[in-house]
Design an enzyme around this catalytic site. Sequence first.
Site, PDB file in Angstrom:
ATOM      1  N   HIS A 277      -1.485   1.511  -4.428  1.00 16.35           N
ATOM      2  CA  HIS A 277      -1.923   2.910  -4.326  1.00 16.35           C
ATOM      3  C   HIS A 277      -1.086   3.865  -5.162  1.00 16.35           C
ATOM      4  O   HIS A 277      -1.135   5.070  -4.945  1.00 16.35           O
ATOM      5  CB  HIS A 277      -1.905   3.360  -2.863  1.00 16.35           C
ATOM      6  CG  HIS A 277      -2.912   2.641  -2.021  1.00 16.35           C
ATOM      7  ND1 HIS A 277      -2.919   2.705  -0.647  1.00 16.35           N
ATOM      8  CD2 HIS A 277      -3.958   1.848  -2.352  1.00 16.35           C
ATOM      9  CE1 HIS A 277      -3.921   1.964  -0.172  1.00 16.35           C
ATOM     10  NE2 HIS A 277      -4.553   1.438  -1.192  1.00 16.35           N
TER      11      HIS A 277
ATOM     12  N   THR B  66       0.351  -2.908   8.439  1.00 16.22           N
ATOM     13  CA  THR B  66      -0.861  -2.273   7.916  1.00 16.22           C
ATOM     14  C   THR B  66      -1.970  -2.351   8.960  1.00 16.22           C
ATOM     15  O   THR B  66      -2.000  -3.280   9.782  1.00 16.22           O
ATOM     16  CB  THR B  66      -1.327  -2.939   6.613  1.00 16.22           C
ATOM     17  OG1 THR B  66      -2.565  -2.361   6.189  1.00 16.22           O
ATOM     18  CG2 THR B  66      -1.511  -4.427   6.785  1.00 16.22           C
TER      19      THR B  66
ATOM     20  N   GLN C  94       0.821  -1.208   0.000  1.00 10.23           N
ATOM     21  CA  GLN C  94       0.000   0.000   0.000  1.00 10.23           C
ATOM     22  C   GLN C  94       0.855   1.258   0.000  1.00 10.23           C
ATOM     23  O   GLN C  94       0.315   2.358  -0.084  1.00 10.23           O
ATOM     24  CB  GLN C  94      -0.895   0.005   1.245  1.00 10.23           C
ATOM     25  CG  GLN C  94      -1.795  -1.212   1.367  1.00 10.23           C
ATOM     26  CD  GLN C  94      -2.585  -1.203   2.655  1.00 10.23           C
ATOM     27  OE1 GLN C  94      -3.485  -0.388   2.840  1.00 10.23           O
ATOM     28  NE2 GLN C  94      -2.250  -2.103   3.578  1.00 10.23           N
TER      29      GLN C  94
END
Length: 456
Positions: free
Chosen positions: A165, A258, A139
């Site tokens: 992302h 995360t 991410q």
Amino acid sequence: MAAAAQLAQQNAIPKTLRLGDASQEAEAALGLCAVSASVAKAKRILLVTGAGISCNAGIPDFRSEEGLYAMVKKDYPTAVVKGRDLFDAILFNSPVSVSVFCTFMARLRSCILSARSTAVHKFIKHLYDCNRLLRCYTQNIDGLEGQDGLRLGVEGKSADVVQLHGDIHMLKCTMCGLKVSWSQEYFDALENGNVPECRNCSEKAEERTNAGKRCPRIGGLLPNIVLYGEEHPDGDGIGRCIDSDIKSRPDCLIIVGTSLKVLGVKKLIRKAAKAVHERGGIVIFVNNMTPAVSSWKGVIDYHIESDCDRWIDDLRVRQPSLFLKQTSLSLGHTKPVKKITRDEKHLSQKPGSSAKISKASARSITTGKKRKLPHDTDPLCGITNLSRSKPLQRTSGLTAIEFDKALAERMRCKRQTQGLENIVILGQEVRGAIRDYTRQSVECIRHREKLQKTKL
């Protein structure tokens, strides 16, 4: 099925293991040994990483008083913009929030350029070098994996690390979609809170104006990242990559750093975890924050409550063979070997001589040719026997000298890990002995009570 997977199935909820917790030292040690053995056994590992793995790289966080957003906020004291809105498409509703976003992204990239990859990034590269990495989905937008030589992108065939992302190191036009690299001119404009114009759109607008046609809108250049609420432009490619990796039958899933709050990432983890459990593997979540039990029951097997880099160091201690590289073995090329003369060969085969050489060995050494060896069924390291790993199979041709070197290297690795294996086995035997002694004591007490009742 692996020992760690069997232990995890006893409790459907994620089992938390804390590094350095004295109150659960014995139980945590056994659990960590089982988890590390399963990681060492896995051959197709999937990783999902978040911002937690980059905190140790020198990139400041966003939420603390000394974080990057707090520093940007000083330049815009009257702007009412929350830190989480900087990654949400809602920021385009206000020109002030857009200016804050531009300054924030310019300074974030400056921090990323001075950052260096962490132990987790190097662990990902090591898994790739050992041909154990199936894919890493991140991410993060910092691209620190590229410092270690990993390929970044969104397509499975051309990317070792899939950026979910986007990538902050590229700028993208909001109108035509043209991607360009950062320049000092673009950086200065963004740091001052201004959106630089796209030159491609400007040239097309000028051509249409000169031709007497309607002038189209001119786009601006912003970092090539995907904000919350935006449709991912490469979503189809990422979806195909995920489906391909699921079909490759992964046997281990490691989630590192995360918060597990992004919807798309949650779907990816659930889908990958199902495939891993079908193969008898385990799902490991490494983070300081505890996952929600109700949401991840039956999905995550183990939660290792620790700093990401600290867990890598612990894994290195428990499984040193996992981090070894076989640089001493050269299976594709043989070194020139000094030829043995006929007199030396005859002398070595005299009765009473300690240096006897068989005909096949002497012939292979003399000619420098490779000779086929039978399957080597000696396991690579003892600790992997806990998870019933397959013995190392080696059928490549080696000269006698190369085989001796390979055998010596294997024995050295085996001695390094034998002590840890003995500790784990001893712990299991002690727990079994305590359990048997307790059961026998209870039976004796019950038998004594029955005898007293019969006498009465």
